[in-house]
Each structure stands twice: as structure tokens, then as C-alpha cells.
Design an enzyme around this catalytic site. Structure first.
Site, PDB file in Angstrom:
ATOM      1  N   ASP A   9     -62.806  20.242 -24.296  1.00 54.28           N
ATOM      2  CA  ASP A   9     -61.671  20.716 -25.707  1.00 54.28           C
ATOM      3  C   ASP A   9     -60.412  20.524 -25.416  1.00 54.28           C
ATOM      4  OD1 ASP A   9     -60.702  22.072 -27.615  1.00 54.28           O
ATOM      5  OD2 ASP A   9     -61.632  24.259 -27.181  1.00 54.28           O
ATOM      6  N   ASP A 105     -61.524  17.045 -31.614  1.00 55.33           N
ATOM      7  CA  ASP A 105     -60.931  17.487 -30.547  1.00 55.33           C
ATOM      8  C   ASP A 105     -61.991  18.116 -29.286  1.00 55.33           C
ATOM      9  OD1 ASP A 105     -61.492  19.944 -31.831  1.00 55.33           O
ATOM     10  OD2 ASP A 105     -59.317  20.704 -31.209  1.00 55.33           O
ATOM     11  N   GLU A 106     -63.249  18.215 -29.817  1.00 57.47           N
ATOM     12  CA  GLU A 106     -64.031  18.719 -28.808  1.00 57.47           C
ATOM     13  C   GLU A 106     -65.656  17.801 -28.743  1.00 57.47           C
ATOM     14  OE1 GLU A 106     -65.165  22.593 -29.489  1.00 57.47           O
ATOM     15  OE2 GLU A 106     -63.539  22.962 -30.819  1.00 57.47           O
TER      16      GLU A 106
END
Length: 404
Positions: A9, A105-106
Site C-alpha cells: 500500500d 495505489d495497492e
């Protein structure tokens, strides 16, 4: 053999990317936000300094500025964020072919069968990934390491920023069960409120529930959450290059001014239904159900969904069904800030059918005519552009001429 899964993350991703070219702002509170003049004035991301003032994602700009008067506001650059997301996932690809993005974003990484190539220690591999992204891209990362996807994600959320947390077979009950139930994947506000009514406020309390009781209370989701809370998640990590089945097709918009009349709302719904129907036809899909979300000026959302009598990808069908749902959620002149229309329970073209009886048989020619009409619209748009032709109900509302 247990799987070894990492959930990576990126910390404060939008803000971190913006600050790569603004080193002068790294020591001050910064937030990325929408444009207030277009009524998208909410916080999209913030850096760690802004977090310390209590600035939260999705709150309005004025709320954030009230907490932090010196907050520096930056406009978003979504193309740049996508570029960095691709760069990060390209790095992940060098460690395993099983990289599954979860948002921009993960990502989950299944390194079960490649870990031995990088020393055999999952924690050290996670630390090496964090160090590499910091060195090569200037971004920090929090990583969760576990034996399933759900616990790996809990691990990446457990300690931030720039940290590694291992949730193992030996320690998972000690780490996971005391956490608030809302920390568990897919436990949103409605589920949290429902579970609280039955005294379930931690993941451990959820794990102790009887699975039959949770299923009766929440349907299939109840069974799924029971498995998540007890470490029984077995969902595989899918490669980002594998096509994932489309589960829903939706479109939403925030309006320049609040909608207060039914005709205004119907026009807005028709425009959104047109977009959704067009995308369904492009994908060869039919909607078996419809969902509508209404947002008021205080950013409160209310949603309803229903099954359709027959799968469809026609604008008129989706508009009519969506308006029926809106009428259960809203009454004029209560203001509406934003609307979302989502097609759900999707089926492939060959799987769509409609049971015809004596009362509906007469409607078949009309539906066939509508199919031909919307197919013709698709062809015109494909040749001349998306705005070349619009469905009648989606025309902007005309002002009536004053009586003489």
C-alpha cells in the site's frame, strides 16, 4: 503449504507523487483536492503532516481548512498517478507473475513459489521492496505479509507509514481479533452499523458468531465475513494481465447546481442510463438489476437496488427502472447534489433471456424496434463522436416560453 502473500500500500499516494516535484512542501501539511468551482471540492489525499491535524480523505475543503488553516491545496494530476502506478507494478512484476492491483495505489503479490529466489524470508523481501521504491521512485510503502489476502491487507493497514507487518499462523489471533470490525475488508458503514446492533464491534467478536446467524442476517456476505474473521480466506491472487469478469457498469456525476425538480432528475438519470447502456452493449452485457445512489448537498448517500424483470441493455429500460428507485429515495424539492446509476447482476449476451407470456408478447416488436434504434445510435456515435446523437429523454430541459 501455506501461501505467502504481500499486500503493498503506497503511503499518501496522490500527495506523495505531487511532492516529488515540490520538495519545498514536504515539511508542511498538503492535500490534493478537487476543484471547488466545479463542486468537486473535497479532499482526495493528504500527506502525513495534514493527517496530524485530523484532515481526512473525502471531507470538504472548508472542513479541512477549519482543522488546518495553513493547509496547502494542490490540484490532482490523475494521468501522472496512473503512470507511477504502472511503474510500481512493473517493479512488483520482477518478484512474481501474480500481482493483483487493488485500486491505483495497492496491490497483492503472491510470492509463494518465488520467495526462494529472493532469500526465502518474506519480511526481508517486504523490507527490500520498501527500500527499493523509496530509492528508485521516491515513494514509501507499507506492506502486510500473511497467508491470505485479507490478513495481508490488514497487515499493510496495521502500521503506517513505511512499515512491514507480518500476520502469521502463530500471531494472527493476537493481532487481528482485537481490531475494530470496520478494519476488515468489505465491512463498510452499513455493515458496521448492523453488526453493532448485535454487539459485534471487533473482528474477534465477529469470528465468534455462528455462521448460520450471520448468513441469516447478511446473506452470503455474512458467511464471507465469518471466513475472513477466522482466517479462512482462500481467494487467489490474480495476475493483473488476466481479464477479470465485469461485475457492474456504472456512471455518476456531480451537477453544477442542485437538482430540485423531478424533470431535472429524470434528465440526469437518462443521461447516466444512456452512458451505462452504451457501455453494456459495447461489452456484450445485459443488466439483470439496477442500483441508484442519491447524494445530497451534505454528502450523505442513499442507495437502492432492484432486480429487473428481464435482462436489458436499453436506455429506456434502465432509465425507467432507475427513476422508480429514485422515487423511493427522494421527493422534490429536496436538493440532489449527485446521482449514480449502476447496472448490476450482469449476464453475457448469450445468457440473456426474457420469459414471454400472453400479456408481454405484444411488447416484443416494440422492444425489437428499440434495440434497432439504440444500435443505430451506437453506429452514429462510433462514426461521428459520442455527442453526435442523444436519447430523447436525455435532452436538456427546455424552458417554456412565457404566455403572451
Amino acid at each position: 503449504m501455506d501461501r505467502v502473500i504481500l499486500h503493498c500500500d503506497l503511503n499518501c499516494f496522490y500527495a506523495s507523487v505531487e511532492l516529488l516535484n515540490r520538495p519545498d512542501l514536504r515539511a508542511v501539511p498538503v492535500a490534493v483536492c478537487g476543484d471547488p468551482s466545479s463542486r468537486h471540492g473535497i479532499i482526495l489525499a493528504k500527506n502525513e503532516h495534514a493527517k496530524r491535524f485530523g484532515v481526512q480523505t473525502a471531507e470538504t475543503i472548508w472542513q479541512a481548512k477549519k482543522k488546518c488553516p495553513d493547509l496547502v491545496l494542490l490540484p490532482p494530476h490523475h494521468k501522472l498517478y496512473r503512470e507511477y502506478s504502472h511503474k510500481v507494478n512493473d517493479v512488483y512484476d520482477q518478484y512474481t507473475d501474480l500481482v493483483e492491483p487493488f485500486g491505483i495505489d495497492e496491490s497483492w503479490l503472491d510470492v509463494t513459489h518465488t520467495l526462494h529466489l529472493f532469500g526465502g524470508d518474506a519480511r526481508l523481501l517486504a523490507d527490500a521492496l520498501r527500500e527499493r521504491l523509496r530509492r528508485e521512485l521516491g515513494l514509501t510503502l507499507s506492506v502486510g505479509v500473511s497467508f491470505n489476502k485479507v490478513f495481508a491487507k490488514l497487515g499493510s493497514d496495521y502500521k503506517k507509514p513505511d512499515a512491514t507487518t507480518v500476520i502469521s499462523r502463530e500471531n494472527w489471533r493476537d493481532i487481528v481479533w482485537p481490531l475494530p470490525v470496520g478494519d476488515l475488508l468489505y465491512v463498510g458503514g452499513a455493515a458496521r452499523k448492523l453488526l453493532r446492533q448485535y454487539g459485534v464491534e471487533t473482528i474477534g467478536q465477529l469470528a465468534a458468531c455462528k455462521p448460520d446467524s450471520l448468513e441469516n442476517l447478511m446473506g452470503k456476505m455474512g458467511t464471507q465475513l465469518y471466513e475472513y474473521a477466522n482466517g479462512l480466506d482462500r481467494e487467489p491472487v490474480r495476475s493483473r494481465y488476466d481479464a477479470e469478469p465485469v461485475k457492474s457498469v456504472g456512471n455518476g456525476t456531480t451537477f453544477p447546481q442542485n437538482l430540485t425538480t423531478r424533470s431535472q432528475v429524470q434528465t440526469g438519470i437518462a443521461v447516466l442510463a444512456d452512458s451505462v447502456a452504451t457501455r453494456l452493449r459495447q461489452e456484450g452485457l445485459y443488466a439483470g438489476g439496477i442500483q441508484v445512489t442519491v447524494r445530497d448537498p451534505q454528502f450523505r448517500d442513499r442507495s437502492r437496488q432492484r432486480q429487473l424483470s428481464a435482462p436489458t441493455h436499453l436506455i429506456r429500460d434502465l432509465t425507467d427502472a432507475a427513476m422508480e428507485l429514485v422515487d423511493t429515495l427522494w421527493a422534490p424539492p429536496a436538493p440532489i447534489r449527485a446521482l449514480t446509476v449502476t447496472a448490476i447482476h450482469l449476464v453475457q449476451e448469450g445468457e440473456a433471456y426474457e420469459q414471454v407470456d400472453l400479456f408481454t408478447a405484444s411488447a416484443a416488436p416494440k422492444k425489437e424496434k428499440q434495440e434497432k434504434l439504440e444500435a443505430a445510435m451506437d453506429r452514429i456515435r462510433g462514426k461521428y463522436g459520442g455527442r453526435a446523437i442523444v436519447f430523447g429523454a436525455a435532452q436538456p430541459e427546455k424552458k417554456e416560453d412565457p404566455l403572451p
